[in-house]
Design a protein around this motif. Structure first.
Motif, short mmCIF file in Angstrom:
data_model
loop_
_atom_site.label_atom_id
_atom_site.label_comp_id
_atom_site.label_asym_id
_atom_site.label_seq_id
_atom_site.Cartn_x
_atom_site.Cartn_y
_atom_site.Cartn_z
N PRO A 189 35.66 2.39 4.93
CA PRO A 189 35.01 2.47 6.23
C PRO A 189 35.21 1.23 7.10
CG PRO A 189 33.41 1.90 4.58
CD PRO A 189 34.71 2.12 3.86
N PHE A 190 35.89 0.22 6.58
CA PHE A 190 36.03 -1.04 7.30
C PHE A 190 37.38 -1.14 7.99
CE2 PHE A 190 33.20 -1.80 3.67
CZ PHE A 190 32.04 -2.06 4.38
N ASN A 191 37.36 -1.78 9.17
CA ASN A 191 38.62 -1.97 9.90
C ASN A 191 39.34 -3.21 9.37
OD1 ASN A 191 37.72 -4.35 11.36
ND2 ASN A 191 36.56 -3.00 12.71
N GLY A 192 40.51 -3.48 9.91
CA GLY A 192 41.34 -4.60 9.44
C GLY A 192 40.65 -5.94 9.53
N HIS A 193 39.94 -6.19 10.62
CA HIS A 193 39.26 -7.47 10.80
C HIS A 193 38.13 -7.63 9.79
CE1 HIS A 193 37.93 -11.08 12.76
NE2 HIS A 193 36.75 -10.57 13.02
N GLN A 194 37.37 -6.58 9.56
CA GLN A 194 36.29 -6.62 8.58
C GLN A 194 36.87 -6.85 7.17
OE1 GLN A 194 34.78 -2.79 9.76
NE2 GLN A 194 32.82 -3.69 10.40
N ASN A 195 37.95 -6.15 6.84
CA ASN A 195 38.59 -6.33 5.54
C ASN A 195 39.12 -7.76 5.39
OD1 ASN A 195 38.30 -3.91 4.00
ND2 ASN A 195 39.65 -2.92 5.47
N PHE A 196 39.65 -8.32 6.46
CA PHE A 196 40.14 -9.70 6.45
C PHE A 196 38.99 -10.66 6.10
CE2 PHE A 196 40.51 -13.63 8.97
CZ PHE A 196 41.53 -14.24 8.27
N LEU A 197 37.85 -10.53 6.77
CA LEU A 197 36.70 -11.41 6.51
C LEU A 197 36.18 -11.23 5.08
CD1 LEU A 197 34.74 -11.10 9.88
CD2 LEU A 197 36.19 -13.00 9.11
N TYR A 198 36.11 -9.99 4.64
CA TYR A 198 35.67 -9.66 3.28
C TYR A 198 36.61 -10.30 2.25
CZ TYR A 198 34.82 -6.64 -0.81
OH TYR A 198 34.56 -6.16 -2.07
N ASN A 199 37.91 -10.09 2.42
CA ASN A 199 38.89 -10.63 1.48
C ASN A 199 38.90 -12.15 1.50
OD1 ASN A 199 39.79 -8.17 0.42
ND2 ASN A 199 41.23 -7.89 2.10
N LYS B 17 29.61 -0.37 -11.36
CA LYS B 17 29.34 0.69 -10.38
C LYS B 17 28.77 0.12 -9.08
CE LYS B 17 28.95 4.44 -13.62
NZ LYS B 17 28.74 4.24 -15.00
N ILE B 18 29.40 -0.96 -8.62
CA ILE B 18 29.01 -1.60 -7.36
C ILE B 18 30.04 -1.21 -6.32
CG2 ILE B 18 28.64 -3.78 -6.15
CD1 ILE B 18 28.03 -5.06 -8.88
N SER B 19 29.61 -0.62 -5.22
CA SER B 19 30.52 -0.21 -4.16
C SER B 19 30.86 -1.39 -3.25
CB SER B 19 29.91 0.92 -3.33
OG SER B 19 28.85 0.41 -2.54
N LYS B 20 31.93 -1.24 -2.51
CA LYS B 20 32.33 -2.27 -1.55
C LYS B 20 31.23 -2.46 -0.51
CE LYS B 20 36.18 -3.57 1.44
NZ LYS B 20 37.53 -3.19 1.91
N GLN B 21 30.59 -1.37 -0.08
CA GLN B 21 29.51 -1.48 0.90
C GLN B 21 28.35 -2.29 0.34
OE1 GLN B 21 29.36 -0.14 4.33
NE2 GLN B 21 27.85 -1.77 4.19
N GLU B 22 28.04 -2.12 -0.94
CA GLU B 22 26.97 -2.89 -1.56
C GLU B 22 27.33 -4.38 -1.61
OE1 GLU B 22 24.82 0.10 -4.69
OE2 GLU B 22 26.91 -0.46 -5.13
N ASN C 201 26.35 -9.37 11.96
CA ASN C 201 26.90 -8.26 12.75
C ASN C 201 28.20 -7.71 12.15
OD1 ASN C 201 28.61 -10.39 13.38
ND2 ASN C 201 28.76 -9.84 15.54
N PHE C 202 28.45 -7.99 10.88
CA PHE C 202 29.70 -7.59 10.21
C PHE C 202 30.01 -6.11 10.40
CE2 PHE C 202 32.06 -5.93 6.59
CZ PHE C 202 33.15 -6.80 6.55
N ASN C 203 29.01 -5.25 10.22
CA ASN C 203 29.23 -3.80 10.31
C ASN C 203 29.55 -3.33 11.73
OD1 ASN C 203 28.92 -2.99 7.53
ND2 ASN C 203 26.77 -3.55 7.75
N GLN C 204 29.28 -4.16 12.74
CA GLN C 204 29.57 -3.78 14.12
C GLN C 204 30.88 -4.40 14.63
OE1 GLN C 204 26.22 -4.94 13.34
NE2 GLN C 204 25.85 -2.77 12.99
N LEU C 205 31.51 -5.27 13.84
CA LEU C 205 32.74 -5.94 14.29
C LEU C 205 33.84 -4.92 14.53
CD1 LEU C 205 32.86 -9.07 11.96
CD2 LEU C 205 32.22 -8.98 14.37
N LYS C 206 34.58 -5.14 15.59
CA LYS C 206 35.69 -4.27 15.96
C LYS C 206 37.00 -4.92 15.55
CE LYS C 206 33.11 -1.30 18.17
NZ LYS C 206 32.38 -0.47 17.27
#
Length: 157
Positions: A9-19, A106-111, A125-130
């Motif tokens: 469910p995450f866009n490229g920018h969100q995945n970048f910050l997560y990674n 059993k931990i999801s990426k969202q968790e 505001n991570f979930n709202q980042l575009k």
């Protein structure tokens, strides 16, 4: 046989910050690290260490809670069960490294994202980042570092 995969469910920018939080400087190419300002490297390392500490303790809490449930159900009247549950509880030990995978626990990426937001590793505001269209993924599938002087909207503590 067709497998059903959960859509990320995450866009490229969100995945970048997560990674970047989870893997630190290792998501960058060596050339990018060489060109990166020292302060940016220090910030990435600091956030990565904090993320690892948060995740490690969280995973220990999950394992400890499961162990407590197990012992309470199987050996409810034993002294060791009372000691484990009442004395040790579910708190983790910062010196111990939990190597169990998210999948095994059993931990999801969202968790994981929610936990990192809660602990202020990722912005609230991570979930709202575009997706930032000006940043194009590199050949390695990771966002390239931003050139010095280019503002990407740094988070302020």
């Amino acid at each position: 046989m067709k497998k059903n995969y959960e859509k990320d469910p995450f866009n490229g920018h969100q995945n970048f910050l997560y990674n970047r939080a989870l893997y630190g400087l290792s998501i960058y190419a060596p050339e990018e690290i060489k060109e990166m300002p020292v302060e940016k490297k220090k910030r990435i390392v600091r956030i990565h260490k904090k993320a690892q500490t948060v995740i490690n303790l969280w995973k220990q809490e999950i394992v400890n809670a499961a162990a407590n449930r197990f012992f309470t159900n199987i050996f409810p009247d034993m002294e060791i069960t009372h000691t484990l549950v009442n004395y040790y509880g579910i708190e983790g030990d910062p010196e111990h490294v939990n190597n169990l995978s998210f999948k095994m626990l059993k931990i999801s990426k969202q968790e994981v994202v929610n936990k990192l937001i809660e602990k202020k590793v990722l912005p609230k505001n991570f979930n709202q980042l575009k997706q930032d269209e000006s940043r194009v993924p590199s050949k390695r599938g990771v966002m390239p570092s931003v050139k010095p002087g280019h503002n990407i909207g740094r988070r302020v503590a």
